[in-house]
Enzyme design. Structure first.
Site, PDB file in Angstrom:
ATOM      1  N   THR A  13      -1.350   2.175   3.037  1.00 12.79           N
ATOM      2  CA  THR A  13      -1.320   3.236   3.901  1.00 12.79           C
ATOM      3  C   THR A  13       0.369   3.941   4.162  1.00 12.79           C
ATOM      4  O   THR A  13       1.469   2.973   3.850  1.00 12.79           O
ATOM      5  CB  THR A  13      -1.450   3.471   5.589  1.00 12.79           C
ATOM      6  OG1 THR A  13      -1.740   4.237   6.039  1.00 12.79           O
ATOM      7  CG2 THR A  13      -1.040   1.556   5.605  1.00 12.79           C
ATOM      8  N   GLY A  14       0.760   5.215   4.884  1.00 14.79           N
ATOM      9  CA  GLY A  14       1.836   5.420   4.279  1.00 14.79           C
ATOM     10  C   GLY A  14       2.048   6.850   4.005  1.00 14.79           C
ATOM     11  O   GLY A  14       1.345   7.152   3.139  1.00 14.79           O
ATOM     12  N   VAL A  15       3.233   6.582   3.015  1.00 10.89           N
ATOM     13  CA  VAL A  15       3.951   7.504   2.504  1.00 10.89           C
ATOM     14  C   VAL A  15       3.662   7.115   0.750  1.00 10.89           C
ATOM     15  O   VAL A  15       4.101   6.295   0.121  1.00 10.89           O
ATOM     16  CB  VAL A  15       5.266   8.094   1.985  1.00 10.89           C
ATOM     17  CG1 VAL A  15       6.085   8.665   0.650  1.00 10.89           C
ATOM     18  CG2 VAL A  15       5.515   8.368   3.735  1.00 10.89           C
ATOM     19  N   SER A  30      -6.913  13.122   9.900  1.00 14.69           N
ATOM     20  CA  SER A  30      -5.591  12.138   8.477  1.00 14.69           C
ATOM     21  C   SER A  30      -6.912  11.597   7.207  1.00 14.69           C
ATOM     22  O   SER A  30      -6.273  11.380   6.100  1.00 14.69           O
ATOM     23  CB  SER A  30      -4.992  11.380   8.964  1.00 14.69           C
ATOM     24  OG  SER A  30      -5.596  10.046   9.865  1.00 14.69           O
ATOM     25  N   ARG A  50      -0.572  17.879  -5.168  1.00 12.90           N
ATOM     26  CA  ARG A  50      -0.384  16.264  -4.663  1.00 12.90           C
ATOM     27  C   ARG A  50      -1.232  15.674  -4.560  1.00 12.90           C
ATOM     28  O   ARG A  50      -2.196  15.500  -3.304  1.00 12.90           O
ATOM     29  CB  ARG A  50       0.335  16.219  -3.385  1.00 12.90           C
ATOM     30  CG  ARG A  50       1.141  15.418  -3.224  1.00 12.90           C
ATOM     31  CD  ARG A  50       0.217  14.836  -2.477  1.00 12.90           C
ATOM     32  NE  ARG A  50       1.729  13.014  -1.806  1.00 12.90           N
ATOM     33  CZ  ARG A  50       0.461  12.193  -0.301  1.00 12.90           C
ATOM     34  NH1 ARG A  50      -0.522  12.441  -0.443  1.00 12.90           N
ATOM     35  NH2 ARG A  50       0.945  11.088  -0.481  1.00 12.90           N
ATOM     36  N   THR A  64      -8.715   9.219   2.239  1.00 14.72           N
ATOM     37  CA  THR A  64      -8.076   9.900   3.063  1.00 14.72           C
ATOM     38  C   THR A  64      -7.609  11.508   2.617  1.00 14.72           C
ATOM     39  O   THR A  64      -8.319  12.081   1.923  1.00 14.72           O
ATOM     40  CB  THR A  64      -6.343   9.112   3.188  1.00 14.72           C
ATOM     41  OG1 THR A  64      -5.686  10.274   3.867  1.00 14.72           O
ATOM     42  CG2 THR A  64      -5.826   9.804   1.071  1.00 14.72           C
TER      43      THR A  64
END
Length: 343
Positions: A254-256, A84, A231, A221
């Site tokens: 963190t996350g979407v 990731s 994207r 990331t």
């Protein structure tokens, strides 16, 4: 005439009628005494433990927080088992590993790269953008050109393991994000292998205070796995994936990333701390903004915030259970803490 002590007490009593927590009448949090501030580093997820160790070596030697966070996130960026972040990151749907990163120091200086290919340490390129250019962000081919001109080596970031997972995903080309996927993907002892269409993404965000009481942060990331080529999420965006105000504190997410961007999440957390919210309460409020705006969407995604204030207090909050973060201080050596959540 009131003496200084009586004046401060009078002002605090009046401000308490209108303020949250320990704000002053001006709306600012009174700065802590520098002698009370001790070095600390915090970062997202379990791979933050090893990252914190690298950052702590810089802090304990009297180094600058900016150097600490850069060195700290180098660890997951270079780890091929971490799919990731950085080298070995899962690619976009066209098979390209594209990296996003940003960094911010105690003076408000910041640098960022997005959609960067072929460079193992995008955080260091982001720092050079901050220090060597008049810009904040470079993207794509321009970011790569800048990196190569500054001595970075061009490398293939797609490992055999990540390429295999991508080819498995191509059989169905189904995008099905899994919450807290980093806990399933990354295990130093035995990495868990999941079906190709179950891989998602995540991020390391790191915040540190050095011995001078200064705060810096970094976020890096490989982004959402199997994303559309081009994207960009929240991680390289100052104010979304990361924000630092040396008078108040710092925050990372963190996350979407799309939901973090829509709410300018990390900036929001820092501004809430400025108003007197604790780090955890500020993170919770930022999460609640996302849930209130898109309650149905929020049920199926993960977003978490991690924050550190000027006093060295820290806290986190996420939409879903499973978010964790690592803490390293003189008293707590790389302690992993589960973050609180709404669901």
């Amino acid at each position: 005439m009131l003496n200084r002590r009586k004046f401060i007490k009078s002002t605090a009593a009046t401000a308490s009628l209108f303020a949250i927590g320990n704000k002053s009448a001006s709306g600012m949090i009174p700065p802590p005494d520098i002698k009370d501030i001790k070095p600390i580093v915090i970062s997202t997820w379990d791979f933050g433990i090893a990252a914190n160790q690298a950052a702590w070596k810089v802090l304990v030697s009297g180094g600058r927080a900016l150097d600490a966070v850069e060195k700290g996130v180098h660890v997951p960026e270079a780890d091929p088992k971490n799919q990731s972040v950085g080298y070995g990151g899962l690619p976009d749907r066209d098979g390209h590993v594209t990296l996003d990163a940003c960094i911010m120091d105690e003076l408000g200086n910041c640098g960022s790269v997005a959609g960067l290919e072929h460079i193992v340490h995008p955080i260091s390129v982001a720092r050079l953008v901050m220090e060597k250019t008049p810009h904040v962000m470079l993207v794509g081919d321009g970011a790569l050109q800048f990196a190569l001109e500054n001595g970075f080596k061009k490398e293939n970031l797609l490992t055999k393991e990540s390429e295999k997972a991508w080819k498995e995903w191509l059989k169905t080309a189904k995008y099905a994000p899994v919450m807290n996927i980093e806990n399933k993907l990354y295990d130093k002892a035995a990495p868990t292998k999941l079906p190709g269409n179950q891989y998602n993404h995540d991020t390391i965000g790191m915040l540190a205070i050095d011995s001078k009481g200064n705060i810096s942060g970094a976020c890096t990331t490989s982004g959402m796995a199997y994303k559309l080529h081009g994207r960009v999420g929240d991680s390289p965006i100052i104010g979304a994936g990361l924000y630092v105000d040396n008078e108040v504190g710092g925050a990372t997410s963190t996350g979407v990333g799309e939901e973090v961007i829509r709410n300018v999440g990390s900036f929001l957390v820092v501004e809430l701390m400025r108003q007197g919210y604790s780090p955890e309460a500020a993170c919770k409020e930022a999460v609640m903004r996302i849930i209130k705006k898109k309650p149905e969407t929020a049920k199926n995604i993960q977003v978490g915030f991690l924050a550190l204030n000027k006093k060295g207090e820290y806290g986190a909050f996420a939409i879903q259970k499973g978010f964790s973060y690592a803490v390293c201080t003189e008293e707590k050596n790389d302690l992993l803490i589960p973050g609180k959540s709404y669901y």
